[in-house]
Design an enzyme around this catalytic site. Structure first.
Site, PDB file in Angstrom:
ATOM      1  N   LYS A 280       0.868  -1.186   0.000  1.00 31.99           N
ATOM      2  CA  LYS A 280       0.000   0.000   0.000  1.00 31.99           C
ATOM      3  C   LYS A 280       0.897   1.226   0.000  1.00 31.99           C
ATOM      4  O   LYS A 280       2.034   1.172   0.478  1.00 31.99           O
ATOM      5  CB  LYS A 280      -0.890   0.011   1.251  1.00 31.99           C
ATOM      6  CG  LYS A 280      -2.096   0.906   1.140  1.00 31.99           C
ATOM      7  CD  LYS A 280      -3.213   0.232   0.358  1.00 31.99           C
ATOM      8  CE  LYS A 280      -4.460   1.077   0.271  1.00 31.99           C
ATOM      9  NZ  LYS A 280      -5.571   0.320  -0.298  1.00 31.99           N
TER      10      LYS A 280
HETATM   11  P1  NAD Z   1     -13.009   7.989  -3.025  1.00 36.74           P
HETATM   12  O1  NAD Z   1     -12.014   9.027  -2.653  1.00 36.74           O
HETATM   13  O2  NAD Z   1     -13.414   7.854  -4.449  1.00 36.74           O
HETATM   14  O3  NAD Z   1     -14.359   8.173  -2.161  1.00 36.74           O
HETATM   15  C1  NAD Z   1     -14.380   8.312  -0.776  1.00 36.74           C
HETATM   16  C2  NAD Z   1     -15.768   8.815  -0.400  1.00 36.74           C
HETATM   17  O4  NAD Z   1     -15.908   8.823   1.025  1.00 36.74           O
HETATM   18  C3  NAD Z   1     -16.056  10.245  -0.855  1.00 36.74           C
HETATM   19  O5  NAD Z   1     -17.393  10.338  -1.301  1.00 36.74           O
HETATM   20  C4  NAD Z   1     -15.891  11.058   0.426  1.00 36.74           C
HETATM   21  O6  NAD Z   1     -16.598  12.291   0.410  1.00 36.74           O
HETATM   22  C5  NAD Z   1     -16.476  10.083   1.410  1.00 36.74           C
HETATM   23  N1  NAD Z   1     -16.142  10.368   2.807  1.00 36.74           N
HETATM   24  C6  NAD Z   1     -14.963  10.732   3.358  1.00 36.74           C
HETATM   25  N2  NAD Z   1     -15.104  10.925   4.672  1.00 36.74           N
HETATM   26  C7  NAD Z   1     -16.413  10.669   4.970  1.00 36.74           C
HETATM   27  C8  NAD Z   1     -17.184  10.694   6.148  1.00 36.74           C
HETATM   28  N3  NAD Z   1     -16.628  11.023   7.315  1.00 36.74           N
HETATM   29  N4  NAD Z   1     -18.501  10.379   6.085  1.00 36.74           N
HETATM   30  C9  NAD Z   1     -19.074  10.032   4.911  1.00 36.74           C
HETATM   31  N5  NAD Z   1     -18.380   9.988   3.754  1.00 36.74           N
HETATM   32  C10 NAD Z   1     -17.078  10.307   3.787  1.00 36.74           C
HETATM   33  O7  NAD Z   1     -12.407   6.607  -2.469  1.00 36.74           O
HETATM   34  P2  NAD Z   1     -12.790   5.133  -2.925  1.00 36.74           P
HETATM   35  O8  NAD Z   1     -11.791   4.697  -3.936  1.00 36.74           O
HETATM   36  O9  NAD Z   1     -14.239   5.061  -3.237  1.00 36.74           O
HETATM   37  O10 NAD Z   1     -12.468   4.320  -1.596  1.00 36.74           O
HETATM   38  C11 NAD Z   1     -13.425   4.224  -0.535  1.00 36.74           C
HETATM   39  C12 NAD Z   1     -13.016   3.087   0.392  1.00 36.74           C
HETATM   40  O11 NAD Z   1     -12.960   1.861  -0.359  1.00 36.74           O
HETATM   41  C13 NAD Z   1     -11.642   3.226   1.046  1.00 36.74           C
HETATM   42  O12 NAD Z   1     -11.677   2.639   2.315  1.00 36.74           O
HETATM   43  C14 NAD Z   1     -10.754   2.406   0.129  1.00 36.74           C
HETATM   44  O13 NAD Z   1      -9.572   1.953   0.775  1.00 36.74           O
HETATM   45  C15 NAD Z   1     -11.678   1.264  -0.205  1.00 36.74           C
HETATM   46  N6  NAD Z   1     -11.339   0.536  -1.433  1.00 36.74           N
HETATM   47  C16 NAD Z   1     -11.252   1.175  -2.625  1.00 36.74           C
HETATM   48  C17 NAD Z   1     -10.977   0.431  -3.773  1.00 36.74           C
HETATM   49  C18 NAD Z   1     -10.956   1.067  -5.135  1.00 36.74           C
HETATM   50  O14 NAD Z   1     -10.896   0.319  -6.123  1.00 36.74           O
HETATM   51  N7  NAD Z   1     -11.032   2.378  -5.271  1.00 36.74           N
HETATM   52  C19 NAD Z   1     -10.775  -0.946  -3.688  1.00 36.74           C
HETATM   53  C20 NAD Z   1     -10.886  -1.574  -2.437  1.00 36.74           C
HETATM   54  C21 NAD Z   1     -11.178  -0.813  -1.317  1.00 36.74           C
END
Ligand code: NAD
Length: 412
Positions: free
Chosen positions: A102
């Site tokens: 990571k």
């Molecule tokens: P992103 O940046 O696209 O979206 C994150 C979202 O969370 C945004 O809408 C943001 O406004 C919201 N957010 C932040 N703080 C918040 C809060 N306190 N309350 C409510 N909403 C809040 O990120 P992502 O890629 O969608 O990743 C989201 C999660 O999924 C993370 O934990 C990431 O590690 C995990 N993840 C992502 C992927 C991927 O392919 N992108 C894969 C596996 C896991």
């Protein structure tokens, strides 16, 4: 417990269940390499700012290491270490030939201009270029990083080593990205939801869902669940939470808010209520999907949770004490290392396509993803049933068994 202690706690529990022994357990708990770098850039106003960057490589027993890059003010070494370890277990649960890593930069992307963001990304890649590569460690998108950031990474690395699309996944389609990658994590979450409901004699049709986080993962999970007939009654982002008992207009919110990244707090329509963030997490729904940041489901919140199941789209959204409360209350938690593995699975498809200089259709990618998610779900379910374990512990048992076998076969 800090983030690393939390993952170590689950690893030790699973290790004891399968009788791994001290020797192998010690190897699986340790991190292979940590790269801590400073990332200086020139700001638009001529000043210089120095950021802290990390790439932490947990384990490569089963293949090159794989894991996202997170740009966020809360990023620190401990956080990245724990997320790197989660990637080792996640790639093992879905049985793709990778280890886990990571990366991240401690920064607030909201106050950086696009130019500053690009300079920060490129400088970070210059600093860690020797440590990544298609057969070594392959970054991907995570919080606040997207296909454009992956394009800059691919370009910067290719300037140093020649054209190398396989060094990073989650790239734009025009730069050897894969069909289906953007939606893949959300799609995988929905496959898990479908199967979990089917096991209980139900379907997504008319199931009620609340989604915390409306970024890449949360917005696609909401959209795809909506397309299968689910009623998405609450969604939130960092700006606020919205609810509508009859179901929100998810296609409209996706097109007008998720895609242009507009804050949900600006949304107004008849029948919509604004919720406090905590109210979304305790909404009376069939499925709660945390899809934002880690450790949002705390012990206190778990006592008040009214969802019938939790599907962890985010990484590490449930604290171990909350996990114990939910287990006691009989609320199943489908863990991150299974539920959000759709993203890394299609990243693997992207890498495989890049290495072979070949392209798969979106239909082919989606079909293969569905197969991987179904097979992984069934493998974990068998362990849940045979060993009478929680879904999280069963997923760790599957993952640890696979990584331990590879470790022993390769030798210390
Ligand atoms: P992103 O940046 O696209 O979206 C994150 C979202 O969370 C945004 O809408 C943001 O406004 C919201 N957010 C932040 N703080 C918040 C809060 N306190 N309350 C409510 N909403 C809040 O990120 P992502 O890629 O969608 O990743 C989201 C999660 O999924 C993370 O934990 C990431 O590690 C995990 N993840 C992502 C992927 C991927 O392919 N992108 C894969 C596996 C896991």
């Amino acid at each position: 417990m800090n983030a690393v202690e939390i993952t170590s706690h689950y690893i030790r529990q699973a290790s004891e269940i399968i009788g791994l022994g001290d020797r192998v357990e010690r190897l699986l708990l340790s991190v292979e390499a940590e790269h801590h770098v400073t990332v200086p850039i020139e700001l638009d106003n001529g000043d210089v700012a120095v950021f802290q960057g990390f790439r932490i490589q947990h384990n490569s027993a089963r293949g090159p290491m794989k894991g996202g890059l997170r740009f966020h003010p809360s990023v620190d070494a401990d956080d990245v270490r724990a997320l790197a370890s989660l990637m080792t277990w996640k790639t093992a649960v879905v049985n793709i030939p990778y280890g886990g890593a990571k990366g991240g930069i401690t920064c607030d992307p909201m106050i950086l201009s696009l130019g500053e963001f690009e300079r920060l990304t490129r400088k970070f890649i210059q600093r860690i270029a020797l440590e990544i590569g298609p057969q070594r460690d392959i970054p991907a998108p995570d919080v606040n990083t997207n296909a454009q950031v992956m394009a800059w990474i691919m370009d910067e690395y290719s300037r140093l080593y020649g054209y190398t699309p396989a060094v990073v996944t989650g790239k734009p389609l025009d730069l050897q990205g894969s069909e289906g990658r953007e939606a893949a994590t959300g799609r995988g979450v929905v496959h898990v939801a479908e199967q979990a409901l089917r096991d209980g004699g139900r379907s997504l049709q008319d199931a009620t869902v609340a989604v915390q986080g409306f970024g890449n993962v949360g917005s696609y999970a909401a959209l795809l669940a909506h397309q299968q007939g689910a009623r998405i009654v609450a969604v939130s982002d960092a700006s606020g939470a919205l609810a509508c008992a009859n179901g929100l207009d998810i296609p409209g919110l996706f097109a007008d808010y998720a895609v242009p990244r507009r804050p949900l707090a600006d949304y107004q329509a008849d029948g919509i209520t604004q919720l406090a963030q905590e109210e979304l997490l305790t909404a009376d729904v069939d499925i709660l999907i945390p899809a934002a940041l880690g450790e949002v489901l705390t012990e206190e919140l778990a006592k008040d949770l009214r969802a019938r199941m939790v599907i962890e789209a985010a990484n590490a959204p449930t604290t171990p004490t909350a996990d114990a409360v939910l287990a006691e209350r009989g609320i199943p938690v489908f863990p991150d290392i299974l539920a959000n593995a759709g993203g890394v699975t299609v990243s693997y498809f992207e890498w495989a396509q890049n290495i072979q200089c070949f392209r798969w259709s979106e239909q082919e990618v989606n079909q293969r993803l569905e197969q991987v998610m179904q097979d992984s779900y069934r493998t974990v379910r068998t362990v849940v049933e045979q060993r009478k374990l929680s879904w999280r512990m069963a997923a760790y048992v599957v993952a640890l068994g696979r990584v331990a076998k590879a470790t022993v076969l390769r030798g210390v």
